[in-house]
Design a protein around this motif. Structure first.
Motif, PDB file in Angstrom:
ATOM      1  N   MET A  16      -1.344 -13.174   3.266  1.00  0.00           N
ATOM      2  CA  MET A  16      -2.644 -13.815   3.403  1.00  0.00           C
ATOM      3  C   MET A  16      -2.634 -15.322   3.104  1.00  0.00           C
ATOM      4  SD  MET A  16      -4.244 -11.305   4.564  1.00  0.00           S
ATOM      5  CE  MET A  16      -5.829 -12.114   4.685  1.00  0.00           C
ATOM      6  N   ASP A  17      -1.476 -15.872   2.780  1.00  0.00           N
ATOM      7  CA  ASP A  17      -1.368 -17.294   2.444  1.00  0.00           C
ATOM      8  C   ASP A  17      -1.310 -18.139   3.717  1.00  0.00           C
ATOM      9  OD1 ASP A  17      -0.842 -19.812   1.472  1.00  0.00           O
ATOM     10  OD2 ASP A  17       1.024 -19.260   0.452  1.00  0.00           O
ATOM     11  N   THR A  18      -2.464 -18.616   4.156  1.00  0.00           N
ATOM     12  CA  THR A  18      -2.525 -19.373   5.412  1.00  0.00           C
ATOM     13  C   THR A  18      -1.857 -20.736   5.317  1.00  0.00           C
ATOM     14  OG1 THR A  18      -4.743 -20.164   4.850  1.00  0.00           O
ATOM     15  CG2 THR A  18      -4.591 -18.181   6.226  1.00  0.00           C
ATOM     16  N   ALA A  19      -1.535 -21.177   4.107  1.00  0.00           N
ATOM     17  CA  ALA A  19      -0.809 -22.438   3.946  1.00  0.00           C
ATOM     18  C   ALA A  19       0.697 -22.235   4.084  1.00  0.00           C
ATOM     19  CB  ALA A  19      -1.132 -23.064   2.589  1.00  0.00           C
ATOM     20  N   ALA A  20       1.140 -20.999   4.019  1.00  0.00           N
ATOM     21  CA  ALA A  20       2.571 -20.696   4.116  1.00  0.00           C
ATOM     22  C   ALA A  20       3.023 -20.749   5.573  1.00  0.00           C
ATOM     23  CB  ALA A  20       2.852 -19.315   3.530  1.00  0.00           C
ATOM     24  N   PRO A  21       4.313 -21.002   5.791  1.00  0.00           N
ATOM     25  CA  PRO A  21       4.823 -20.951   7.168  1.00  0.00           C
ATOM     26  C   PRO A  21       4.604 -19.549   7.765  1.00  0.00           C
ATOM     27  CG  PRO A  21       6.482 -21.841   5.659  1.00  0.00           C
ATOM     28  CD  PRO A  21       5.358 -21.328   4.819  1.00  0.00           C
ATOM     29  N   LEU A  22       4.302 -19.509   9.041  1.00  0.00           N
ATOM     30  CA  LEU A  22       4.044 -18.243   9.714  1.00  0.00           C
ATOM     31  C   LEU A  22       5.226 -17.285   9.580  1.00  0.00           C
ATOM     32  CD1 LEU A  22       1.725 -16.962  11.198  1.00  0.00           C
ATOM     33  CD2 LEU A  22       2.615 -17.882  13.325  1.00  0.00           C
ATOM     34  N   MET A  29       4.640  -9.263   6.339  1.00  0.00           N
ATOM     35  CA  MET A  29       4.045  -8.197   7.149  1.00  0.00           C
ATOM     36  C   MET A  29       5.058  -7.078   7.386  1.00  0.00           C
ATOM     37  SD  MET A  29       2.521  -8.398  11.061  1.00  0.00           S
ATOM     38  CE  MET A  29       1.658  -9.909  10.729  1.00  0.00           C
ATOM     39  N   PHE A  30       6.266  -7.446   7.761  1.00  0.00           N
ATOM     40  CA  PHE A  30       7.272  -6.438   8.071  1.00  0.00           C
ATOM     41  C   PHE A  30       7.815  -5.767   6.814  1.00  0.00           C
ATOM     42  CE2 PHE A  30       7.484  -9.096  11.998  1.00  0.00           C
ATOM     43  CZ  PHE A  30       6.781  -8.190  12.777  1.00  0.00           C
ATOM     44  N   ALA A  31       7.831  -6.481   5.705  1.00  0.00           N
ATOM     45  CA  ALA A  31       8.233  -5.865   4.441  1.00  0.00           C
ATOM     46  C   ALA A  31       7.179  -4.838   4.005  1.00  0.00           C
ATOM     47  CB  ALA A  31       8.440  -6.926   3.361  1.00  0.00           C
ATOM     48  N   LEU A  32       5.901  -5.164   4.196  1.00  0.00           N
ATOM     49  CA  LEU A  32       4.839  -4.197   3.898  1.00  0.00           C
ATOM     50  C   LEU A  32       4.957  -2.976   4.814  1.00  0.00           C
ATOM     51  CD1 LEU A  32       1.895  -6.657   3.289  1.00  0.00           C
ATOM     52  CD2 LEU A  32       2.757  -4.979   1.622  1.00  0.00           C
ATOM     53  N   ARG A  33       5.260  -3.216   6.069  1.00  0.00           N
ATOM     54  CA  ARG A  33       5.476  -2.092   6.997  1.00  0.00           C
ATOM     55  C   ARG A  33       6.571  -1.178   6.455  1.00  0.00           C
ATOM     56  NH1 ARG A  33       8.684  -3.632  12.093  1.00  0.00           N
ATOM     57  NH2 ARG A  33      10.188  -3.801  10.404  1.00  0.00           N
ATOM     58  N   ASP A  34       7.663  -1.774   5.992  1.00  0.00           N
ATOM     59  CA  ASP A  34       8.776  -0.982   5.482  1.00  0.00           C
ATOM     60  C   ASP A  34       8.390  -0.196   4.232  1.00  0.00           C
ATOM     61  OD1 ASP A  34      10.198  -2.025   7.592  1.00  0.00           O
ATOM     62  OD2 ASP A  34      11.350  -3.437   6.362  1.00  0.00           O
ATOM     63  N   LEU A  35       7.482  -0.752   3.422  1.00  0.00           N
ATOM     64  CA  LEU A  35       7.025  -0.051   2.222  1.00  0.00           C
ATOM     65  C   LEU A  35       6.044   1.078   2.545  1.00  0.00           C
ATOM     66  CD1 LEU A  35       6.562  -3.036  -0.256  1.00  0.00           C
ATOM     67  CD2 LEU A  35       8.345  -1.264  -0.314  1.00  0.00           C
ATOM     68  N   ALA A  36       5.604   1.140   3.800  1.00  0.00           N
ATOM     69  CA  ALA A  36       4.659   2.181   4.222  1.00  0.00           C
ATOM     70  C   ALA A  36       5.332   3.274   5.052  1.00  0.00           C
ATOM     71  CB  ALA A  36       3.516   1.546   5.011  1.00  0.00           C
ATOM     72  N   LEU A  49      -3.074  -0.664   3.029  1.00  0.00           N
ATOM     73  CA  LEU A  49      -4.319  -1.344   2.650  1.00  0.00           C
ATOM     74  C   LEU A  49      -4.116  -2.860   2.558  1.00  0.00           C
ATOM     75  CD1 LEU A  49      -5.709   1.207   0.044  1.00  0.00           C
ATOM     76  CD2 LEU A  49      -6.286   0.973   2.477  1.00  0.00           C
ATOM     77  N   ALA A  50      -2.935  -3.279   2.106  1.00  0.00           N
ATOM     78  CA  ALA A  50      -2.623  -4.715   2.068  1.00  0.00           C
ATOM     79  C   ALA A  50      -2.536  -5.262   3.486  1.00  0.00           C
ATOM     80  CB  ALA A  50      -1.326  -4.952   1.306  1.00  0.00           C
ATOM     81  N   LEU A  51      -1.875  -4.540   4.371  1.00  0.00           N
ATOM     82  CA  LEU A  51      -1.780  -4.971   5.764  1.00  0.00           C
ATOM     83  C   LEU A  51      -3.167  -5.070   6.406  1.00  0.00           C
ATOM     84  CD1 LEU A  51       1.302  -2.899   6.905  1.00  0.00           C
ATOM     85  CD2 LEU A  51       1.095  -5.390   7.076  1.00  0.00           C
ATOM     86  N   ALA A  52      -4.041  -4.147   6.092  1.00  0.00           N
ATOM     87  CA  ALA A  52      -5.386  -4.144   6.675  1.00  0.00           C
ATOM     88  C   ALA A  52      -6.135  -5.429   6.365  1.00  0.00           C
ATOM     89  CB  ALA A  52      -6.172  -2.928   6.177  1.00  0.00           C
ATOM     90  N   LYS A  53      -5.836  -6.040   5.250  1.00  0.00           N
ATOM     91  CA  LYS A  53      -6.498  -7.306   4.912  1.00  0.00           C
ATOM     92  C   LYS A  53      -6.158  -8.398   5.919  1.00  0.00           C
ATOM     93  CE  LYS A  53      -7.078  -6.133   0.115  1.00  0.00           C
ATOM     94  NZ  LYS A  53      -6.777  -6.393  -1.270  1.00  0.00           N
ATOM     95  N   GLY A  54      -5.036  -8.238   6.624  1.00  0.00           N
ATOM     96  CA  GLY A  54      -4.643  -9.199   7.647  1.00  0.00           C
ATOM     97  C   GLY A  54      -5.624  -9.288   8.801  1.00  0.00           C
ATOM     98  N   LEU A  73       3.543   2.294  12.462  1.00  0.00           N
ATOM     99  CA  LEU A  73       3.492   3.133  11.271  1.00  0.00           C
ATOM    100  C   LEU A  73       2.842   4.487  11.515  1.00  0.00           C
ATOM    101  CD1 LEU A  73       2.503   0.567   8.510  1.00  0.00           C
ATOM    102  CD2 LEU A  73       4.685   1.779   8.745  1.00  0.00           C
ATOM    103  N   SER A  74       1.796   4.511  12.317  1.00  0.00           N
ATOM    104  CA  SER A  74       1.009   5.738  12.525  1.00  0.00           C
ATOM    105  C   SER A  74       0.625   6.370  11.190  1.00  0.00           C
ATOM    106  CB  SER A  74       1.787   6.744  13.386  1.00  0.00           C
ATOM    107  OG  SER A  74       2.043   6.214  14.651  1.00  0.00           O
ATOM    108  N   HIS A  75       0.106   5.555  10.292  1.00  0.00           N
ATOM    109  CA  HIS A  75      -0.291   6.043   8.969  1.00  0.00           C
ATOM    110  C   HIS A  75      -1.796   6.273   8.950  1.00  0.00           C
ATOM    111  CE1 HIS A  75      -0.821   6.479   4.700  1.00  0.00           C
ATOM    112  NE2 HIS A  75       0.493   6.468   4.547  1.00  0.00           N
ATOM    113  N   PRO A  76      -2.233   7.472   8.533  1.00  0.00           N
ATOM    114  CA  PRO A  76      -3.672   7.779   8.530  1.00  0.00           C
ATOM    115  C   PRO A  76      -4.527   6.789   7.728  1.00  0.00           C
ATOM    116  CG  PRO A  76      -2.390   9.765   8.110  1.00  0.00           C
ATOM    117  CD  PRO A  76      -1.429   8.612   8.101  1.00  0.00           C
ATOM    118  N   ALA A  77      -3.957   6.151   6.716  1.00  0.00           N
ATOM    119  CA  ALA A  77      -4.732   5.205   5.909  1.00  0.00           C
ATOM    120  C   ALA A  77      -5.165   3.979   6.712  1.00  0.00           C
ATOM    121  CB  ALA A  77      -3.939   4.782   4.674  1.00  0.00           C
ATOM    122  N   SER A  78      -4.567   3.768   7.893  1.00  0.00           N
ATOM    123  CA  SER A  78      -4.941   2.614   8.718  1.00  0.00           C
ATOM    124  C   SER A  78      -6.135   2.903   9.622  1.00  0.00           C
ATOM    125  CB  SER A  78      -3.756   2.158   9.566  1.00  0.00           C
ATOM    126  OG  SER A  78      -3.405   3.146  10.519  1.00  0.00           O
TER     127      SER A  78
END
Length: 159
Positions: A16-22, A29-36, A49-54, A73-78
């Protein structure tokens, strides 16, 4: 510290850090995917839930990528976040299209087909067409077949 060693909270902050490089944000994003994945990991629901904030990001391309990752991911929480993105008629068509198809990958989950059917008459053609594809995907997911886009053996494929 590599993203793979980061916590969900740290990755969400980077996402969510819009000042950070893309590039850094996409790595988060992909690390969060891997954790899910797999979905029974203890980090799976918090990562989803963290990804959803995107979806709150100002970039339609970024929001599209969030929906794409949810499709992977096909995760029901999404489901709630994807439904909200698809329902937002002021959202960019490409985001709504990707949200519809991600929901299609969750077709075996209760209520998903009904959600998708509610958009068959959407004013956006790309959304309507994506919903048709998503419903087809949902039907496939519910069937338990081995492969969605399998080319039949012996079929001629144009080069």
């Amino acid at each position: 510290m590599p993203e793979s060693a980061s916590t969900v909270e740290e990755l969400e902050k980077n996402l969510m850090d819009t000042a950070a490089p893309l590039f850094k944000r996409y790595r988060a994003m992909f690390a969060l995917r891997d954790l899910a994945s797999p979905p029974d990991l203890p980090t799976a629901v918090p990562a989803v839930l963290a990804l959803a904030k995107g979806f709150a990001d100002s970039s339609a391309l970024f929001r599209h990528e969030i929906a794409f990752v949810f499709g992977q991911l096909s995760h029901p929480a999404s489901i709630p976040a994807l439904t909200e993105a698809l329902s937002n008629t002021t959202e960019a068509s490409m985001v709504r299209h990707e949200a519809a198809e991600a929901l299609g990958s969750l077709g075996e989950e209760p209520g998903v087909e009904d959600i998708l059917k509610g958009f068959l008459t959407d004013k956006e053609k790309v959304v309507r067409e994506s919903v048709i594809v998503a419903l087809d995907m949902a039907e496939y997911e519910a069937s338990g077949a081995a492969e969605y886009a399998l080319i039949p053996e012996g079929a001629k494929v144009a080069a």
